[in-house]
Structure formats: structure tokens, C-alpha cells
Scaffold this motif. Sequence first.
Motif, mmCIF file in Angstrom:
data_model
loop_
_atom_site.group_PDB
_atom_site.id
_atom_site.type_symbol
_atom_site.label_atom_id
_atom_site.label_comp_id
_atom_site.label_asym_id
_atom_site.label_seq_id
_atom_site.Cartn_x
_atom_site.Cartn_y
_atom_site.Cartn_z
ATOM 1 N N ALA A 1 46.558 37.929 48.609
ATOM 2 C CA ALA A 1 47.606 39.241 48.784
ATOM 3 C C ALA A 1 46.532 40.018 49.507
ATOM 4 C CB ALA A 1 47.145 40.127 47.341
ATOM 5 N N GLU A 2 45.378 40.090 50.078
ATOM 6 C CA GLU A 2 45.568 41.039 51.385
ATOM 7 C C GLU A 2 45.143 39.722 52.515
ATOM 8 O OE1 GLU A 2 40.575 42.449 52.810
ATOM 9 O OE2 GLU A 2 40.412 40.494 51.243
ATOM 10 N N THR B 1 51.291 46.095 65.779
ATOM 11 C CA THR B 1 52.533 45.889 64.713
ATOM 12 C C THR B 1 53.658 45.266 64.497
ATOM 13 O OG1 THR B 1 54.078 47.060 65.956
ATOM 14 C CG2 THR B 1 51.993 48.761 65.171
ATOM 15 N N ARG C 1 45.106 43.654 64.220
ATOM 16 C CA ARG C 1 45.522 44.586 63.722
ATOM 17 C C ARG C 1 44.708 45.631 63.703
ATOM 18 N NH1 ARG C 1 49.989 43.393 63.079
ATOM 19 N NH2 ARG C 1 51.113 42.312 61.220
ATOM 20 N N ARG C 2 42.855 45.475 64.040
ATOM 21 C CA ARG C 2 42.561 46.513 64.358
ATOM 22 C C ARG C 2 43.348 47.853 65.800
ATOM 23 N NH1 ARG C 2 38.085 43.779 62.608
ATOM 24 N NH2 ARG C 2 37.888 42.755 64.802
ATOM 25 N N GLU D 1 42.469 39.816 62.330
ATOM 26 C CA GLU D 1 41.531 40.825 62.306
ATOM 27 C C GLU D 1 41.543 41.894 63.223
ATOM 28 O OE1 GLU D 1 38.792 39.885 58.301
ATOM 29 O OE2 GLU D 1 38.339 39.491 60.627
ATOM 30 N N ARG E 1 48.476 38.500 53.088
ATOM 31 C CA ARG E 1 50.075 39.342 53.334
ATOM 32 C C ARG E 1 49.721 40.298 52.825
ATOM 33 N NH1 ARG E 1 52.768 34.360 52.611
ATOM 34 N NH2 ARG E 1 51.674 32.440 51.528
ATOM 35 N N ASP E 2 50.201 41.401 52.296
ATOM 36 C CA ASP E 2 50.138 42.630 51.726
ATOM 37 C C ASP E 2 49.713 43.730 52.375
ATOM 38 O OD1 ASP E 2 51.602 41.422 50.246
ATOM 39 O OD2 ASP E 2 50.372 41.709 48.393
ATOM 40 N N GLU E 3 48.013 43.082 52.813
ATOM 41 C CA GLU E 3 47.419 44.233 54.320
ATOM 42 C C GLU E 3 47.314 43.800 55.184
ATOM 43 O OE1 GLU E 3 43.609 45.409 52.254
ATOM 44 O OE2 GLU E 3 44.166 44.859 49.961
ATOM 45 N N LEU E 4 47.190 42.670 55.455
ATOM 46 C CA LEU E 4 47.170 43.138 57.200
ATOM 47 C C LEU E 4 48.623 42.492 57.635
ATOM 48 C CD1 LEU E 4 43.678 40.617 57.774
ATOM 49 C CD2 LEU E 4 44.256 43.054 58.383
ATOM 50 N N GLY E 5 49.537 41.745 56.868
ATOM 51 C CA GLY E 5 50.763 41.501 57.011
ATOM 52 C C GLY E 5 50.797 40.198 57.669
ATOM 53 N N ARG F 1 39.036 36.122 52.417
ATOM 54 C CA ARG F 1 40.258 37.430 52.189
ATOM 55 C C ARG F 1 41.215 37.214 51.403
ATOM 56 N NH1 ARG F 1 40.809 42.429 54.404
ATOM 57 N NH2 ARG F 1 39.322 42.685 56.781
#
Length: 404
Positions: free
Chosen positions: A64-65, A25, A20-21, A17, A67-71, A61
Motif C-alpha cells: 500500500a505504501e 510526478t 519521488r524526492r 524513492e 502503490r498509494d504513497e509513492l505511486g 515498504r
Amino acid sequence: MDLVVVGASLAGLRAVESARRAGHTGSITLIGAEPHLPYDRPPLSKAFLGADGPTEIRPFRGEAELRDELGVRLLLGTPAQTLDTVAREVSVGRRTVPYDSVIIATGASPRPFPGMSGIAGVHQLRTADDAVAIRAALDGGARTVVVGAGFIGSEVASAARARGHEVTVVEAAALPLSRSIGVDAGTVCADLHRTNGTDLRLGVGVAAIESADGRVTGVRLDDGTVVAADLVVVGTGVAPATGWLRGSGVPLHERDGGVLCDETLWTGVPGVYAAGDVAHVPNPLFDGDLMRLEHWTNAAEQGAAAARHALDPAGARGLMSVPYFWSDWYGRRIQFVGTPDCDEVRVVDTDTFTALYRRGDRIVGALTVDRPREVMKFRKRIAERGDWSEALTFAGVGKQESAA
């Protein structure tokens, strides 16, 4: 830049987390030995074991969160096997995962206990699967023996007594936790067990775990007595999960094998950081004491910091946090802030119980029972390198002595 986090723990999740914050990238891979998504461990020995506790252990979490939101690329259910710090690769099963920076957050594992292997009904409590098995036994009314009167074991005993089960706690030391929080505090902990109907056996060890047809029937103590049991929970400590790091060049502590870091969580090996239960970190707030802490707040803070520092080593700053942990026994909340490594322990309140810890002329620790607001005020004083005399006055000691 490829970031790899080894350990799908609280520290590992907070690292992901935080990265990403911080604007990272590039790729992030999260490797976990358990098949589960990162979940909260403290409730495993607290609310989850209660008769009216939650019926499932939910992750922080969803998949999907992550994998998709945090990659995040998830590699769960297979532990890391080796770390090659020259090639900058982590081996997981039959694959290798390259990294530019890696964060070691593999936590700790229960120490092996002789004679428990292969006996049904004997458990150690570290994972979600452990907690599910222990809860099932408690649901069945199991007579419970806990080996080790530490915080986890005592929480299990508390949960079993809340259900009305017979509970025996076996502790080799003369008092629970006396070596870590002091004799006076250990006495309070012993009294909590006894006043709530737990059979506390102190100063005695386990000679053998007895069984019939592959299932536990009791625990034979080294004084010759046998305590009948349908469930045995062994809580005799953990060791850092670092076997996979042998030969990697990452420095390990000679006593327990934990990862040695500087105050920024860097191991001294290019691109390699550590966080949480696995890491020995000097704390400048306490004269540079090397600390390895098995606490929720420590894992969360270090996980987040390790990611920031791995992504921006030039901007890394040493951590100077005040350790904090809590434990729930028999409806009472025990909280500790700071360090128990001190010159003096002073009990300043014998009613609900408060003890302060002095090193030199500073307050360095505080332990309270059912005083959440006060303990956080003491934490602030410790962070400010508070004067011992002023801490005593704040606790009311000066006022009490003046009145006397």
C-alpha cells in the motif's frame, strides 16, 4: 515522463524513492522477477539463519505504501524479457511497458554449479526463498557442507556452527578470500573457521554431489574423500543478470556481462541507466578503476543517484564514493572500505586485526575485525585521498616503531 525501474531490489527501491524526492510526478513502474516486494538481502545469510533469528522476511515498504504513497505501479513475479532501446519499451510477460528513462537494477544471479540440479537439499543463497529453505534444513539439524569460503558461504557456516551443527567448508583456493583481500587477511579468515570448530578443507575441489532417492547424501571431493551432508550450500560466486539485455545495444562487459556505465551511471544509450550489482562504473577516486560492487551501500547509493541522473541528465555528477561492506562470522564483524587493488597490504594490528592497502603514496583500502569506529575513520581518509605515511601514523605504526 515515464520512469521504469527493472529490478525490485534495494537499488531499484532507492531509485523509486529518489525519483519521488526529486519531485518526479510522472509514472513509475517497478518490475521484479521475484513475487516479493523489495526486501533486505544481507540478513538472509546472517540473522535470518540463526536459531533465534526473525521468523519472516519483511519488505522495506508495504504494498500500500508503494502503490498509494509513492505511486508505483508494481509488476512482480515475472522478469523483464527484453529491452527495446529504439521503441523505448521493456517486455514483461505478454505486455510491453513504455519508458522515457529506464534504470537497470537486476542485480546478479548465482553461477550454475555442475551436478546440483534436481537434488533436494542443495541450495544457492540469493533470494528470500533460498534462505527459507536453508533455514528449514538448519532447523532440522542438517549436517552442512558449504562449497566456497567467500563471505556468503562463511556466514552460512557461522550460522550452522552457532546451532552446534557439523559444518565443512570446501574451498579450492589455498586460503579463503586471499585473491580479493590478501594472504594475511585470508589467513585470519581461515583461523576464524578453525577456531570455531568448522572443518575447513582448502586447496580441494568438488568432484560430485552424491545423492540417494533424489536427496543429497554427501559431497565427493577431488582428493577422493566424501563428506556426509544433509544440506549443501553452494557459494561459488554470481554473475550479472543481464541475459535479457542481449541485442538491446546496451554495452556489456566482455568478461562477466555486466552493464558498462560512465561515472554518472549512464550506459551511453539514451535514457538508459544502471545501478547496483549489475553495473560496472568507473570511480574517479581510484584512478578511474572500473568497479562492479556487490555491496549494500553501493546498491543504495547508485540506485538513488541513477534516478536523479535519469530525471536530470544535465545535472548529473560522477560518483566518487568509497566502497564499503561488512560480514559477520562467528560473532566477529569483518569490515572493508576502499579497494583491495593495491601495491601493498600492510598488517598494522595483529590483535583484533587491521590491514591497510597502499597504491602509490595513498591509502586506498582498510580491513578490520571488530573495529567499527576505526574503519570509518579510515574510510574518511580514503575519501580525502589520504597520504600513506599519515595513515600509518594514525594507525599507530609510527608510534610503535618509535617506542621500539
